[in-house]
Design an enzyme around this catalytic site. Structure first.
Site, PDB file in Angstrom:
ATOM      1  N   ASN A   8       0.801  -1.237   0.000  1.00 37.30           N
ATOM      2  CA  ASN A   8       0.000   0.000   0.000  1.00 37.30           C
ATOM      3  C   ASN A   8       0.832   1.284   0.000  1.00 37.30           C
ATOM      4  OD1 ASN A   8       0.801  -0.526   2.623  1.00 37.30           O
ATOM      5  ND2 ASN A   8      -1.098   0.209   3.550  1.00 37.30           N
ATOM      6  N   GLU A  54       4.880  -4.200  11.997  1.00 34.67           N
ATOM      7  CA  GLU A  54       3.890  -3.142  11.723  1.00 34.67           C
ATOM      8  C   GLU A  54       2.736  -3.827  11.019  1.00 34.67           C
ATOM      9  OE1 GLU A  54       3.928  -0.060  12.590  1.00 34.67           O
ATOM     10  OE2 GLU A  54       6.001   0.357  13.112  1.00 34.67           O
ATOM     11  N   GLU A  66       8.268   2.726  14.097  1.00 36.02           N
ATOM     12  CA  GLU A  66       8.978   3.379  13.005  1.00 36.02           C
ATOM     13  C   GLU A  66       8.896   4.874  13.261  1.00 36.02           C
ATOM     14  OE1 GLU A  66       7.307   1.468   9.431  1.00 36.02           O
ATOM     15  OE2 GLU A  66       9.042   0.156   9.554  1.00 36.02           O
TER      16      GLU A  66
HETATM   17  N1  LIG Z   1       1.236  -1.128  10.610  1.00 39.37           N
HETATM   18  C1  LIG Z   1       1.716  -0.656   9.474  1.00 39.37           C
HETATM   19  O1  LIG Z   1       2.583   0.223   9.459  1.00 39.37           O
HETATM   20  C2  LIG Z   1       1.204  -1.186   8.144  1.00 39.37           C
HETATM   21  C3  LIG Z   1       1.471  -0.459   6.990  1.00 39.37           C
HETATM   22  C4  LIG Z   1       0.992  -0.942   5.776  1.00 39.37           C
HETATM   23  C5  LIG Z   1       0.253  -2.129   5.714  1.00 39.37           C
HETATM   24  N2  LIG Z   1      -0.006  -2.813   6.857  1.00 39.37           N
HETATM   25  C6  LIG Z   1      -0.812  -4.049   6.798  1.00 39.37           C
HETATM   26  O2  LIG Z   1      -0.435  -4.845   5.674  1.00 39.37           O
HETATM   27  C7  LIG Z   1      -1.532  -5.618   5.229  1.00 39.37           C
HETATM   28  C8  LIG Z   1      -1.671  -5.489   3.727  1.00 39.37           C
HETATM   29  O3  LIG Z   1      -0.464  -5.756   3.109  1.00 39.37           O
HETATM   30  P1  LIG Z   1      -0.140  -7.140   2.369  1.00 39.37           P
HETATM   31  O4  LIG Z   1      -1.393  -7.738   1.826  1.00 39.37           O
HETATM   32  O5  LIG Z   1       1.007  -6.885   1.448  1.00 39.37           O
HETATM   33  O6  LIG Z   1       0.361  -8.041   3.595  1.00 39.37           O
HETATM   34  P2  LIG Z   1       0.994  -9.504   3.550  1.00 39.37           P
HETATM   35  O7  LIG Z   1       1.188  -9.902   4.969  1.00 39.37           O
HETATM   36  O8  LIG Z   1       0.226 -10.394   2.668  1.00 39.37           O
HETATM   37  O9  LIG Z   1       2.420  -9.310   2.830  1.00 39.37           O
HETATM   38  C9  LIG Z   1       3.369  -8.398   3.293  1.00 39.37           C
HETATM   39  C10 LIG Z   1       4.743  -8.806   2.804  1.00 39.37           C
HETATM   40  O10 LIG Z   1       5.113 -10.056   3.377  1.00 39.37           O
HETATM   41  C11 LIG Z   1       5.562 -10.950   2.377  1.00 39.37           C
HETATM   42  N3  LIG Z   1       5.263 -12.308   2.854  1.00 39.37           N
HETATM   43  C12 LIG Z   1       4.103 -12.991   2.707  1.00 39.37           C
HETATM   44  N4  LIG Z   1       4.200 -14.197   3.340  1.00 39.37           N
HETATM   45  C13 LIG Z   1       5.444 -14.258   3.892  1.00 39.37           C
HETATM   46  C14 LIG Z   1       6.127 -15.232   4.687  1.00 39.37           C
HETATM   47  N5  LIG Z   1       5.562 -16.396   5.033  1.00 39.37           N
HETATM   48  N6  LIG Z   1       7.390 -14.957   5.094  1.00 39.37           N
HETATM   49  C15 LIG Z   1       7.980 -13.784   4.766  1.00 39.37           C
HETATM   50  N7  LIG Z   1       7.386 -12.822   4.013  1.00 39.37           N
HETATM   51  C16 LIG Z   1       6.122 -13.054   3.581  1.00 39.37           C
HETATM   52  C17 LIG Z   1       4.796 -10.504   1.144  1.00 39.37           C
HETATM   53  O11 LIG Z   1       5.410 -10.965  -0.036  1.00 39.37           O
HETATM   54  C18 LIG Z   1       4.849  -8.999   1.296  1.00 39.37           C
HETATM   55  O12 LIG Z   1       6.090  -8.480   0.869  1.00 39.37           O
HETATM   56  C19 LIG Z   1      -2.740  -5.079   5.967  1.00 39.37           C
HETATM   57  O13 LIG Z   1      -3.085  -5.948   7.011  1.00 39.37           O
HETATM   58  C20 LIG Z   1      -2.249  -3.751   6.526  1.00 39.37           C
HETATM   59  O14 LIG Z   1      -2.926  -3.310   7.649  1.00 39.37           O
HETATM   60  C21 LIG Z   1       0.472  -2.373   8.062  1.00 39.37           C
HETATM   61  C1  LIG Z   2      -0.586   6.902   6.793  1.00 38.24           C
HETATM   62  C2  LIG Z   2       0.605   5.986   6.592  1.00 38.24           C
HETATM   63  C3  LIG Z   2       0.460   4.664   7.294  1.00 38.24           C
HETATM   64  C4  LIG Z   2       0.855   3.505   6.484  1.00 38.24           C
HETATM   65  C5  LIG Z   2      -0.026   2.321   6.783  1.00 38.24           C
HETATM   66  O1  LIG Z   2      -0.663   1.669   5.959  1.00 38.24           O
END
Ligand SMILES: NC(=O)c1ccc[n+]([C@@H]2O[C@H](COP(=O)([O-])OP(=O)(O)OC[C@H]3O[C@@H](n4cnc5c(N)ncnc54)[C@H](O)[C@@H]3O)[C@@H](O)[C@H]2O)c1
Ligand SMILES: CCCCC=O
Length: 448
Positions: free
Chosen positions: A111, A208, A422
């Site tokens: 995202n 995160e 972060e």
């Molecule tokens: N807290 C934060 O700062 C933050 C920021 C952005 C997104 N998010 C969260 O991310 C999620 C959406 O993102 P997404 O769909 O890319 O998440 P995801 O967990 O599917 O994937 C995230 C990353 O992990 C990798 N990955 C997947 N399985 C793995 C494994 N078994 N071992 C190591 N790496 C692996 C993916 O290839 C990708 O690069 C939402 O839940 C959102 O809330 C959190």
């Molecule tokens: C507003 C920036 C936060 C990133 C999370 O998805």
């Protein structure tokens, strides 16, 4: 694959040997140069990010801003990282050194691809580490620009390496014996797996993760600002934002007025080609995610929620966009705490409105979740604002605003939304380790 991951880690390890010897001032200068290049190439990077992710170019520029700001912020801290000196009896003394960890791994979600890579690499590099970064396979492109920029700014070759791949690549990285730390942004289920993998090598992790954050709107608020806040809390990046305030609790006295205005504003959001200047909502990340989000809306209807606007597939007029993954932003009314749309992270443009009567009641309901990433409160009562945020179980709380992310402030979650932070000064602690040195100035007094 495993071999390529190993090559990336080995090259980062070689660069680390050079980088860790540099003074904080030297590292700072290079980070500042990288920040300058990002600023200079902002429009170009934002365009790439829009093509990468689908968010509007207007928003992508804001992401690029928080990226160079993050590099500048940690450049500012790089030279002042240090330990302490402690006087001991008899003229002896001790001191501590703040040292880098080694090769750190960053794994990112789709995202905020460029921003996530910047928020991880800037503190890591400022502390003297190297980083191997794996972006999401859905958004592989923009992180490469960051790698090129670091190289152009003067980091040793390999200090910031990018490897492409999915879960298997991520697993190789987490298990690699020469990796000292893993910083992960993504979903809770993947976060748990990463923690488990990293535990085998006793590697520290920063997680995160996702959220289902509450936004509490009291009847004494400035309604116009509260409506703007609710829009910011739900519709940035097509609603695909971890900290979104998707459970919007509105005090009963203003429920109708607030709802009417928020629906009016939501209907005005311009959906379309994200590269056009006036577009404010582009397509979702891919077809299966679009179906997933629409599925939540269908389920919400079945469970008794009322669709007040949006929630449909959208085919923009421009014929070249006909196969895009567009939907209209949705506001759901008549929501109840037990509904799936109120309990689970949807990660799409879907706002759920709930009503409440008292402060005590709304606090209880707002905290009734396993997530704890963010929360917000709108009120003109300053005492209530601080009393409420003190009770909210969330790592990031907003008073009279939502989803602003100054890099000077720490960002991260409570409960299942993760741990570690972060941004902000505290993140130095997550990318460094403390060495204690004890110095004897007299003779050794042996007990033997
Ligand atoms: N807290 C934060 O700062 C933050 C920021 C952005 C997104 N998010 C969260 O991310 C999620 C959406 O993102 P997404 O769909 O890319 O998440 P995801 O967990 O599917 O994937 C995230 C990353 O992990 C990798 N990955 C997947 N399985 C793995 C494994 N078994 N071992 C190591 N790496 C692996 C993916 O290839 C990708 O690069 C939402 O839940 C959102 O809330 C959190
Ligand atoms: C507003 C920036 C936060 C990133 C999370 O998805």
């Amino acid at each position: 694959d495993k071999k390529e991951v190993d090559l990336a880690v080995q090259s980062a390890k070689a660069a680390f040997k050079i980088w860790r010897k540099k003074s904080g001032m030297e590292r700072s200068r290079i980070l500042l140069e990288a920040a300058r290049i990002i600023r200079e190439r902002k429009d170009e990077i934002a365009t790439v990010e829009t093509i990468n992710n689908g968010k509007s170019v207007f928003e992508a520029r804001l992401d690029i801003d928080t990226s160079w700001q993050c590099l500048e912020y940690y450049a500012g801290l790089a030279a002042s990282m240090g330990g302490e000196h402690v006087q001991l009896p008899g003229g002896s003394f001790g001191y501590t050194r703040r040292e880098p960890l080694g090769v750190c791994v960053g794994i990112g979600a789709w995202n905020y691809p460029f921003q996530i890579a910047s928020w991880k690499s800037a503190p890591a590099l400022a502390c003297g580490n190297a980083m191997v970064f794996k972006p999401s396979p859905f958004t592989p492109v923009s992180t490469l620009l960051l790698a090129e920029i670091y190289t152009e700014a003067g980091v040793p070759p390999g200090l910031f390496n990018v490897v492409q791949g999915g879960a298997a690549t991520g697993q190789f990285l987490c298990q690699h014996r020469d990796v000292a730390k893993v910083s992960f942004t993504g979903s809770v289920p993947t976060g748990k797996k990463i923690m488990e993998l990293a535990s085998k090598g006793v590697k520290p992790v920063t997680l995160e993760l996702g959220g289902k954050s509450p936004l509490i709107i009291f009847s004494d608020c400035d309604i116009e600002n509260a409506v703007r806040g609710a829009m910011m809390a739900n519709f940035l990046t097509q609603g695909e934002v971890c900290c979104n305030g998707t459970r919007v609790f509105v005090q009963r006295e203003i429920l109708d007025k607030f709802t009417e205005e928020v629906v009016k504003q939501t209907k005005k959001i311009k959906i379309g080609d994200p590269l056009e200047e006036d577009t404010r909502m582009g397509p979702l990340i891919n077809r299966s995610h679009l179906q997933h989000v629409l599925g939540f809306i269908e389920q919400a209807k079945n469970e008794g929620a009322k669709v007040l606007c949006g929630g449909d597939l959208c085919v923009p007029e421009d014929p070249k966009l006909k196969d895009g993954y567009y939907m209209t932003p949705c506001v759901l009314g008549n929501c109840k705490d037990g509904m799936t749309c109120v309990k689970e992270e949807i990660f799409g443009p879907v706002m759920s409105i709930l009503s409440f009567d008292t402060e005590a009641e709304v606090l209880e309901r707002a905290n009734d979740t396993n997530f704890g990433l963010a929360a917000g409160v709108f009120t003109r009562d300053i005492q209530r604002a601080h009393r409420v945020v003190a009770e909210l179980q969330a790592g990031v709380c907003y008073i009279n605003n939502y989803n602003v992310s100054p890099v000077e402030l720490p960002f991260g979650g409570y409960k299942m939304s993760g741990f570690g932070r972060e941004n902000g000064r505290v993140t130095i602690e997550y990318y460094s380790q403390l060495k204690t040195i004890c110095v004897e100035m007299g003779d050794v007094e042996s007990v033997f």
